[in-house]
Design a protein around this motif. Structure first.
Motif, PDB file in Angstrom:
ATOM      1  N   VAL A 277       0.834  -1.198   0.000  1.00  0.00           N
ATOM      2  CA  VAL A 277       0.000   0.000   0.000  1.00  0.00           C
ATOM      3  C   VAL A 277       0.867   1.245   0.000  1.00  0.00           C
ATOM      4  N   ALA A 278       1.885   1.259   0.852  1.00  0.00           N
ATOM      5  CA  ALA A 278       2.748   2.433   0.939  1.00  0.00           C
ATOM      6  C   ALA A 278       3.432   2.697  -0.395  1.00  0.00           C
ATOM      7  N   SER A 279       3.936   1.622  -1.023  1.00  0.00           N
ATOM      8  CA  SER A 279       4.642   1.820  -2.281  1.00  0.00           C
ATOM      9  C   SER A 279       3.696   2.264  -3.376  1.00  0.00           C
ATOM     10  N   SER A 280       2.441   1.745  -3.329  1.00  0.00           N
ATOM     11  CA  SER A 280       1.482   2.115  -4.360  1.00  0.00           C
ATOM     12  C   SER A 280       1.173   3.598  -4.330  1.00  0.00           C
ATOM     13  N   LEU A 281       1.201   4.194  -3.141  1.00  0.00           N
ATOM     14  CA  LEU A 281       0.894   5.610  -3.014  1.00  0.00           C
ATOM     15  C   LEU A 281       2.081   6.483  -3.368  1.00  0.00           C
ATOM     16  N   GLN A 282       3.260   5.906  -3.445  1.00  0.00           N
ATOM     17  CA  GLN A 282       4.450   6.673  -3.784  1.00  0.00           C
ATOM     18  C   GLN A 282       4.802   6.560  -5.259  1.00  0.00           C
TER      19      GLN A 282
ATOM     20  N   SER B 117       4.060   6.662  -9.506  1.00  0.00           N
ATOM     21  CA  SER B 117       3.867   7.785 -10.423  1.00  0.00           C
ATOM     22  C   SER B 117       2.658   8.627 -10.077  1.00  0.00           C
ATOM     23  N   LYS B 118       2.839   9.949 -10.108  1.00  0.00           N
ATOM     24  CA  LYS B 118       1.737  10.871  -9.838  1.00  0.00           C
ATOM     25  C   LYS B 118       0.777  10.943 -11.025  1.00  0.00           C
ATOM     26  N   GLU B 119       1.197  10.362 -12.137  1.00  0.00           N
ATOM     27  CA  GLU B 119       0.376  10.460 -13.338  1.00  0.00           C
ATOM     28  C   GLU B 119      -0.814   9.508 -13.291  1.00  0.00           C
ATOM     29  N   GLU B 120      -0.692   8.378 -12.581  1.00  0.00           N
ATOM     30  CA  GLU B 120      -1.792   7.424 -12.540  1.00  0.00           C
ATOM     31  C   GLU B 120      -1.777   6.664 -11.224  1.00  0.00           C
ATOM     32  N   ALA B 121      -2.936   6.190 -10.838  1.00  0.00           N
ATOM     33  CA  ALA B 121      -3.047   5.427  -9.589  1.00  0.00           C
ATOM     34  C   ALA B 121      -2.589   4.001  -9.839  1.00  0.00           C
TER      35      ALA B 121
ATOM     36  N   ASN C  58      -3.546   9.644  -5.325  1.00  0.00           N
ATOM     37  CA  ASN C  58      -3.133   8.670  -6.341  1.00  0.00           C
ATOM     38  C   ASN C  58      -3.903   7.361  -6.265  1.00  0.00           C
ATOM     39  N   LEU C  59      -4.807   7.266  -5.306  1.00  0.00           N
ATOM     40  CA  LEU C  59      -5.610   6.057  -5.150  1.00  0.00           C
ATOM     41  C   LEU C  59      -6.759   6.068  -6.162  1.00  0.00           C
ATOM     42  N   LYS C  60      -6.899   4.973  -6.898  1.00  0.00           N
ATOM     43  CA  LYS C  60      -8.023   4.850  -7.827  1.00  0.00           C
ATOM     44  C   LYS C  60      -9.197   4.239  -7.079  1.00  0.00           C
ATOM     45  N   VAL C  61     -10.333   4.921  -7.091  1.00  0.00           N
ATOM     46  CA  VAL C  61     -11.516   4.461  -6.355  1.00  0.00           C
ATOM     47  C   VAL C  61     -12.673   4.257  -7.332  1.00  0.00           C
ATOM     48  N   THR C  62     -13.282   3.087  -7.262  1.00  0.00           N
ATOM     49  CA  THR C  62     -14.494   2.795  -8.016  1.00  0.00           C
ATOM     50  C   THR C  62     -15.601   2.462  -7.030  1.00  0.00           C
ATOM     51  N   VAL C  63     -16.756   3.082  -7.199  1.00  0.00           N
ATOM     52  CA  VAL C  63     -17.906   2.837  -6.331  1.00  0.00           C
ATOM     53  C   VAL C  63     -18.918   1.976  -7.075  1.00  0.00           C
TER      54      VAL C  63
ATOM     55  N   GLY D 285     -13.186  12.659  -8.981  1.00  0.00           N
ATOM     56  CA  GLY D 285     -12.208  11.643  -9.326  1.00  0.00           C
ATOM     57  C   GLY D 285     -12.615  10.216  -9.073  1.00  0.00           C
ATOM     58  N   VAL D 286     -13.844   9.985  -8.622  1.00  0.00           N
ATOM     59  CA  VAL D 286     -14.292   8.622  -8.330  1.00  0.00           C
ATOM     60  C   VAL D 286     -15.014   8.041  -9.545  1.00  0.00           C
ATOM     61  N   ASN D 287     -14.679   6.802  -9.889  1.00  0.00           N
ATOM     62  CA  ASN D 287     -15.402   6.087 -10.942  1.00  0.00           C
ATOM     63  C   ASN D 287     -16.657   5.465 -10.344  1.00  0.00           C
ATOM     64  N   ILE D 288     -17.731   5.462 -11.101  1.00  0.00           N
ATOM     65  CA  ILE D 288     -18.997   4.927 -10.605  1.00  0.00           C
ATOM     66  C   ILE D 288     -19.458   3.793 -11.514  1.00  0.00           C
ATOM     67  N   VAL D 289     -19.694   2.633 -10.920  1.00  0.00           N
ATOM     68  CA  VAL D 289     -20.255   1.494 -11.641  1.00  0.00           C
ATOM     69  C   VAL D 289     -21.615   1.207 -11.035  1.00  0.00           C
ATOM     70  N   THR D 290     -22.657   1.210 -11.859  1.00  0.00           N
ATOM     71  CA  THR D 290     -23.995   0.912 -11.353  1.00  0.00           C
ATOM     72  C   THR D 290     -24.400  -0.492 -11.781  1.00  0.00           C
ATOM     73  N   ALA D 291     -25.148  -1.144 -10.922  1.00  0.00           N
ATOM     74  CA  ALA D 291     -25.579  -2.513 -11.201  1.00  0.00           C
ATOM     75  C   ALA D 291     -27.009  -2.707 -10.723  1.00  0.00           C
TER      76      ALA D 291
END
Length: 360
Positions: free
Chosen positions: A9-14, A16-20, A51-56, A71-77
């Motif tokens: 988790v720590a490394s994932s947040l450090q 590239s700033k360009e993508e999560a 930098n965290l990618k979040v999908t709801v 910045g949050v992706n939304i998936v509806t079902a």
């Protein structure tokens, strides 16, 4: 996929700033108030971890609520039709797996989300789930002996799920909340520079609803001052008829029911100066926009953890607890006990008006 370590988790947040590089799926299907309560937590989550990618994952109707989170992706079902039953949920889980999910935050914890979590476990994706505190809530509503103490808020319970996944969130940090443009039909009704008050007089269960004849006295007193425009919120055919009849009796009162889409209702709520509601979803929707919310409580109690986000204690109006010492008798307001059918009548119209004047 596999287990999530703190180092990962720590490394994932450090990275590239360009993508999560870490993708978190957040699940919450219903109900409206509970869905709305996720938003302040998610707003602070994405601010803390840009930098965290979040999908709801949610129901289609609730998409406009989650659009309030940048910045949050939304998936509806549609879990009642397309993804119905175990096989439907398996198809949904496979589709979500293809999004390259790294972890799942289950903020709902019902049968269908338990099934989804099982499939994610099979796929090697770790999940964390909300602890609803059922035992504590059962103790809070036990009639005798009565012990009343504040429980952990639902907002904090949501935050605890993210903390379990090594994404702790400070709920006290500030976020920028913007008003939306008013829908044209509302813009034509409201007057400047008056205060705009929203009133949502209904609740899912009668034991937590202020009597409508008493609420009309509140509305009449506000209307008589000629200082406020009052918007009535509700849903359903019966409520629509009742609120339209009520609005027709007063010059500064307008019912929005049936006149706006849900998204337009949210846009309207964002411009209010105050929302008066029961222990119900509309209070939570207003709180999303930092609107002051006055909440009227009956069989339920804010100590159960369902008070609107960051609202003052004095804005939560309770019945006479000396007269009704067994309150709260229910977490969701769906239970009524003998001798407590007049609980809401112990809250006076004057109490509510005083709270409004002190707040707006």
């Amino acid at each position: 996929m596999g287990d999530i370590s703190k180092n990962r988790v720590a490394s994932s947040l450090q990275d590239s700033k360009e993508e999560a590089s870490f993708h978190l799926l957040v699940i919450r299907f219903s109900a409206m108030g509970d869905v709305a309560m996720t938003v302040p937590v998610l707003q602070r989550l994405v601010k803390t971890y840009p930098n965290l990618k979040v999908t709801v994952l949610t129901k289609p109707f609730f998409q406009p609520i989650f659009e309030e989170i940048p910045g949050v992706n939304i998936v509806t079902a549609d879990v009642n039709q397309k993804y119905k039953g175990i096989f439907g949920l398996f198809e949904l889980a496979k589709e979500l797996k293809n999004l390259q999910i790294d972890a799942v935050a289950d903020l709902h914890n019902v049968l269908r989300t338990k099934i989804l979590r099982f499939f994610f476990f099979f796929f090697g994706i770790k999940s964390a789930v909300i602890n609803k505190g059922r035992a504590e809530k059962k103790e809070l509503t036990r009639l005798e002996p009565k012990t009343i103490k504040p429980l952990k808020s639902t907002h904090q319970r949501y935050a605890d799920v993210f903390a379990e996944l090594n994404f702790p969130v400070d709920l006290n940090q500030s976020v920028v909340i913007n008003k939306h443009p008013l829908p044209q039909v509302i813009k034509e009704k409201l007057k400047q520079p008056r205060k705009w008050i929203g009133i949502a007089p209904f609740a899912a269960h009668e034991p937590k609803m202020y009597p409508l004849d008493q609420m009309e006295k509140v509305i009449a007193a506000l209307d008589e001052t000629n200082l406020y425009d009052i918007l009535l919120f509700g849903g359903g055919k019966k409520e629509k008829q009742q609120l339209e009849k009520l609005a027709a009796s007063y010059k500064n009162v307008f019912s929005v029911v049936g006149k706006l889409s849900f998204k337009e209702e949210l846009q309207t709520v964002s411009n209010l100066d105050l929302m008066l509601s029961m222990d119900s979803g509309n209070g939570h929707l207003a709180a999303l926009f930092n609107i002051p919310v006055i909440t009227i409580w009956g069989a339920t109690h804010p100590f159960a953890g369902f008070a609107p986000f960051q609202q003052k204690a004095e804005q939560q109006i309770l019945p006479d607890l000396k007269k009704y010492p067994l309150l709260p008798t229910s977490i969701y307001g769906n239970k009524q006990i003998e001798g407590y059918d007049e609980v809401m009548h112990s809250i006076s119209v004057e109490q509510i008006l005083h709270a409004i004047i002190q707040t707006v």
